[in-house]
Enzyme design. Structure first.
Site, PDB file in Angstrom:
ATOM      1  N   GLY A  38      41.082  41.674  40.047  1.00 17.71           N
ATOM      2  CA  GLY A  38      41.265  40.221  40.157  1.00 17.71           C
ATOM      3  C   GLY A  38      40.456  39.695  41.322  1.00 17.71           C
ATOM      4  O   GLY A  38      39.272  39.388  41.189  1.00 17.71           O
ATOM      5  N   TRP A  95      43.491  37.334  31.693  1.00 17.28           N
ATOM      6  CA  TRP A  95      43.735  35.968  32.191  1.00 17.28           C
ATOM      7  C   TRP A  95      42.610  35.008  31.796  1.00 17.28           C
ATOM      8  O   TRP A  95      42.143  34.227  32.618  1.00 17.28           O
ATOM      9  CB  TRP A  95      43.907  35.946  33.722  1.00 17.28           C
ATOM     10  N   THR A 154      41.122  31.909  30.342  1.00 17.89           N
ATOM     11  CA  THR A 154      41.403  30.543  29.900  1.00 17.89           C
ATOM     12  C   THR A 154      40.511  30.232  28.693  1.00 17.89           C
ATOM     13  O   THR A 154      39.337  30.617  28.680  1.00 17.89           O
ATOM     14  CB  THR A 154      41.106  29.544  31.044  1.00 17.89           C
ATOM     15  N   ARG A 208      35.457  25.793  41.453  1.00 18.79           N
ATOM     16  CA  ARG A 208      36.506  25.492  42.448  1.00 18.79           C
ATOM     17  C   ARG A 208      36.606  23.989  42.722  1.00 18.79           C
ATOM     18  O   ARG A 208      37.693  23.487  43.025  1.00 18.79           O
ATOM     19  CB  ARG A 208      36.253  26.312  43.718  1.00 18.79           C
ATOM     20  N   GLU A 220      40.646  31.001  39.661  1.00 21.86           N
ATOM     21  CA  GLU A 220      39.321  30.722  40.242  1.00 21.86           C
ATOM     22  C   GLU A 220      39.290  31.033  41.748  1.00 21.86           C
ATOM     23  O   GLU A 220      38.651  30.350  42.544  1.00 21.86           O
ATOM     24  CB  GLU A 220      38.852  29.306  39.892  1.00 21.86           C
TER      25      GLU A 220
HETATM   26  N1  CAA Z   1      28.952  32.080  46.462  1.00 18.67           N
HETATM   27  C1  CAA Z   1      27.776  32.760  46.383  1.00 18.67           C
HETATM   28  N2  CAA Z   1      27.670  34.073  46.662  1.00 18.67           N
HETATM   29  C2  CAA Z   1      28.808  34.707  47.042  1.00 18.67           C
HETATM   30  C3  CAA Z   1      30.039  34.077  47.152  1.00 18.67           C
HETATM   31  C4  CAA Z   1      30.082  32.700  46.846  1.00 18.67           C
HETATM   32  N3  CAA Z   1      31.233  32.004  46.897  1.00 18.67           N
HETATM   33  N4  CAA Z   1      30.970  34.976  47.543  1.00 18.67           N
HETATM   34  C5  CAA Z   1      30.329  36.141  47.688  1.00 18.67           C
HETATM   35  N5  CAA Z   1      29.029  35.986  47.390  1.00 18.67           N
HETATM   36  C6  CAA Z   1      27.969  36.988  47.421  1.00 18.67           C
HETATM   37  C7  CAA Z   1      27.730  37.536  48.832  1.00 18.67           C
HETATM   38  O1  CAA Z   1      26.825  36.720  49.551  1.00 18.67           O
HETATM   39  C8  CAA Z   1      27.180  38.923  48.530  1.00 18.67           C
HETATM   40  O2  CAA Z   1      25.842  38.826  48.101  1.00 18.67           O
HETATM   41  P1  CAA Z   1      24.627  39.418  49.008  1.00 18.67           P
HETATM   42  O3  CAA Z   1      24.948  40.860  49.249  1.00 18.67           O
HETATM   43  O4  CAA Z   1      23.417  39.206  48.166  1.00 18.67           O
HETATM   44  O5  CAA Z   1      24.661  38.608  50.261  1.00 18.67           O
HETATM   45  C9  CAA Z   1      27.971  39.328  47.301  1.00 18.67           C
HETATM   46  O6  CAA Z   1      28.422  38.113  46.685  1.00 18.67           O
HETATM   47  C10 CAA Z   1      29.166  40.204  47.602  1.00 18.67           C
HETATM   48  O7  CAA Z   1      29.966  39.505  48.510  1.00 18.67           O
HETATM   49  P2  CAA Z   1      30.791  40.240  49.647  1.00 18.67           P
HETATM   50  O8  CAA Z   1      29.926  41.269  50.303  1.00 18.67           O
HETATM   51  O9  CAA Z   1      31.390  39.173  50.505  1.00 18.67           O
HETATM   52  O10 CAA Z   1      31.866  41.015  48.742  1.00 18.67           O
HETATM   53  P3  CAA Z   1      33.435  41.204  48.968  1.00 18.67           P
HETATM   54  O11 CAA Z   1      33.856  42.180  47.936  1.00 18.67           O
HETATM   55  O12 CAA Z   1      33.735  41.505  50.395  1.00 18.67           O
HETATM   56  O13 CAA Z   1      34.011  39.738  48.645  1.00 18.67           O
HETATM   57  C11 CAA Z   1      34.784  38.044  47.137  1.00 18.67           C
HETATM   58  C12 CAA Z   1      33.768  39.104  47.429  1.00 18.67           C
HETATM   59  C13 CAA Z   1      34.422  36.778  47.913  1.00 18.67           C
HETATM   60  C14 CAA Z   1      36.206  38.451  47.509  1.00 18.67           C
HETATM   61  C15 CAA Z   1      34.681  37.816  45.609  1.00 18.67           C
HETATM   62  O14 CAA Z   1      34.973  39.016  44.929  1.00 18.67           O
HETATM   63  C16 CAA Z   1      35.574  36.726  45.083  1.00 18.67           C
HETATM   64  O15 CAA Z   1      35.255  35.550  45.173  1.00 18.67           O
HETATM   65  N6  CAA Z   1      36.744  37.111  44.498  1.00 18.67           N
HETATM   66  C17 CAA Z   1      37.578  36.182  43.785  1.00 18.67           C
HETATM   67  C18 CAA Z   1      37.239  36.209  42.323  1.00 18.67           C
HETATM   68  C19 CAA Z   1      37.776  35.028  41.605  1.00 18.67           C
HETATM   69  O16 CAA Z   1      37.712  33.904  42.063  1.00 18.67           O
HETATM   70  N7  CAA Z   1      38.298  35.281  40.393  1.00 18.67           N
HETATM   71  C20 CAA Z   1      38.775  34.269  39.550  1.00 18.67           C
HETATM   72  C21 CAA Z   1      38.384  34.606  38.137  1.00 18.67           C
HETATM   73  S1  CAA Z   1      38.048  33.238  37.108  1.00 18.67           S
HETATM   74  C22 CAA Z   1      39.538  32.728  36.526  1.00 18.67           C
HETATM   75  O17 CAA Z   1      40.357  32.435  37.303  1.00 18.67           O
HETATM   76  C23 CAA Z   1      39.809  32.757  35.067  1.00 18.67           C
HETATM   77  C24 CAA Z   1      39.768  31.484  34.365  1.00 18.67           C
HETATM   78  O18 CAA Z   1      39.598  31.529  33.145  1.00 18.67           O
HETATM   79  C25 CAA Z   1      39.976  30.161  35.018  1.00 18.67           C
END
Ligand code: CAA
Length: 385
Positions: free
Chosen positions: A131, A156, A158, A243, A363
């Site tokens: 997730g 999950w 949508t 978001r 999200e």
């Molecule tokens: N925008 C652009 N790039 C991003 C970013 C963002 N918001 N967040 C992370 N990145 C990039 C980073 O810059 C990195 O890239 P580079 O190595 O090229 O710089 C890469 O992604 C990996 O990022 P991290 O090293 O920070 O990785 P992490 O594992 O420590 O963290 C995280 C990543 C921010 C936690 C990410 O996994 C995340 O956002 N998780 C949440 C996922 C989410 O929102 N899921 C919802 C699913 S959709 C849904 O809800 C279903 C629906 O139908 C509505």
């Protein structure tokens, strides 16, 4: 920051308000109980041009800005948060990704019907065991000649049972970690693609959420969205815009609950006067009013940053974090203002509380928004130092 709206933005907001009041409101309670998907409403929203609001008219979209999109979503969510999320996912999580990363052929084939509302789309990142930690994709895409073979499961989702096209993220090169993730567009009737059972949810009950299964689904390079290995970048950049949409949905939930509470406060008498003459109620209403206004400002700041093509990662996360937090609080206080009446379906505010909860989860949970905000602010601080 410019706080005013253009005539066009106001016209879109008003059109969304009229549509929500005249076409959505009458069935919202019934659909909340039955969980029935609003097919007719979604069709009409497509005809209004609200399913591909920001898509270039060249591909069948309305060519509007993110500010107009957020205003429209708020109005729809005030009346029915289920319809708002169906709209938000199609616009932000599906159309945007294909327009930004797709080829012209994919835009003609997939984006045009999605933007005109003839087809519906879903975004598939989460999995049964993945997730928040989204880099750990267990779904795999393996090369087979010129094709790809997709295996795995998503959770999950949508618009999961009702979509035609699904953007699916899969690990295509495990040696590269998240830089080995690739995005694909999967079509509903493909062999090996299985749609799971519809979830029975606390809120947004009229939107459908389900799990998906992929067993040896054969895909061509024409189904690959963007280059190999940039799937995680597509997923993250798509979510930044998503978001803003969910923040606008949360704001609409809050604003709807607040308006109902204010109206009720004039009608209900206690201690010989309308309850809004009691300071206990006035404090609640003023608190709700401030929170809603602050959320709207954060959302508009994020939307304007996106429209100006400046960075909006932090702004979108701040808007989503705050709007979803206050949506839950405002809905809770709206129930309190209504007393016992707030606890029953008829007065609508109990649905607001149930609908608000998911905005703190999907999200990106509120905890993930904190992480995104902190990482961005530290980056900005280091750049300035
Ligand atoms: N925008 C652009 N790039 C991003 C970013 C963002 N918001 N967040 C992370 N990145 C990039 C980073 O810059 C990195 O890239 P580079 O190595 O090229 O710089 C890469 O992604 C990996 O990022 P991290 O090293 O920070 O990785 P992490 O594992 O420590 O963290 C995280 C990543 C921010 C936690 C990410 O996994 C995340 O956002 N998780 C949440 C996922 C989410 O929102 N899921 C919802 C699913 S959709 C849904 O809800 C279903 C629906 O139908 C509505």
């Amino acid at each position: 920051m410019n706080f005013s709206f253009t005539e066009d933005q106001i016209a879109i907001r008003d059109a969304a308000r009229d549509f929500a009041e005249n076409e959505i409101a009458s069935t919202a309670v019934e659909r909340d109980i039955s969980g029935e998907f609003p097919y007719d409403i979604v069709k009409k929203i497509g005809e209004l041009g609200f399913m591909g609001m920001m898509v270039d008219p060249k591909w069948g979209g309305s060519g509007l800005d993110t500010v107009s999109y957020a205003l429209a979503l708020e109005e729809v969510a005030k009346i029915d948060a289920s319809v708002a999320v169906i709209m938000s996912v199609n616009n932000s999580l599906v159309c945007w990704g294909i327009e930004e990363f797709g080829t012209d052929e994919q835009k003609e084939r997939f984006l045009r019907p999605l933007a005109t509302g003839q087809k519906l789309g879903a975004y598939c990142l989460s999995e049964p065991g993945v997730g928040s930690d989204a880099t750990q994709q267990a779904t795999t895409a393996v090369r087979d000649g010129n094709d790809w073979i997709l295996n795995g499961a998503k959770n999950w989702i949508t618009n999961g049972t009702t979509s035609d096209y699904y953007i699916v993220y899969a690990q295509s090169d495990p040696t590269k970690g998240y830089k080995g993730i690739t995005a694909f567009i999967v079509e509903k009737d493909m062999e090996g693609f299985e749609i799971g059972k519809k979830e029975d949810k606390l809120g947004i009950r009229s939107s459908d959420t389900c799990s998906l299964g992929f067993t040896n689904v054969r895909l061509t390079d024409g189904h690959r969205l963007g280059a190999e290995g940039i799937g995680f970048k597509i997923a993250m950049e798509t979510l930044n815009g998503g978001r803003i949409g969910i923040a606008a949905q949360a704001l609409g939930i809050a604003a709807g609950a607040y308006e109902r509470a204010v109206k009720y406060s004039f009608e209900r008498q206690a201690f010989g006067k309308p309850i809004n003459q009691l300071q206990a109620i006035q404090f609640k209403l003023s608190d709700m009013c401030v929170k809603i206004e602050a959320a709207r400002l954060l959302i508009m700041k994020a939307a304007r940053a996106k429209d100006a093509h400046t960075s909006y990662i932090k702004e979108a996360a701040m808007a989503k974090l705050y709007a979803s937090t206050i949506a839950f609080e405002v809905a809770n206080e709206a129930i309190q203002v209504h007393g016992g009446y707030g606890y029953v379906r008829e007065y609508l505010v109990e649905r607001s509380l149930r609908d608000a909860k998911i905005t703190q989860i999907y999200e990106g949970t509120s905890e993930i928004q904190h992480i995104v905000i902190a990482r961005q602010l530290l980056k900005e601080y280091q750049l300035e130092a």
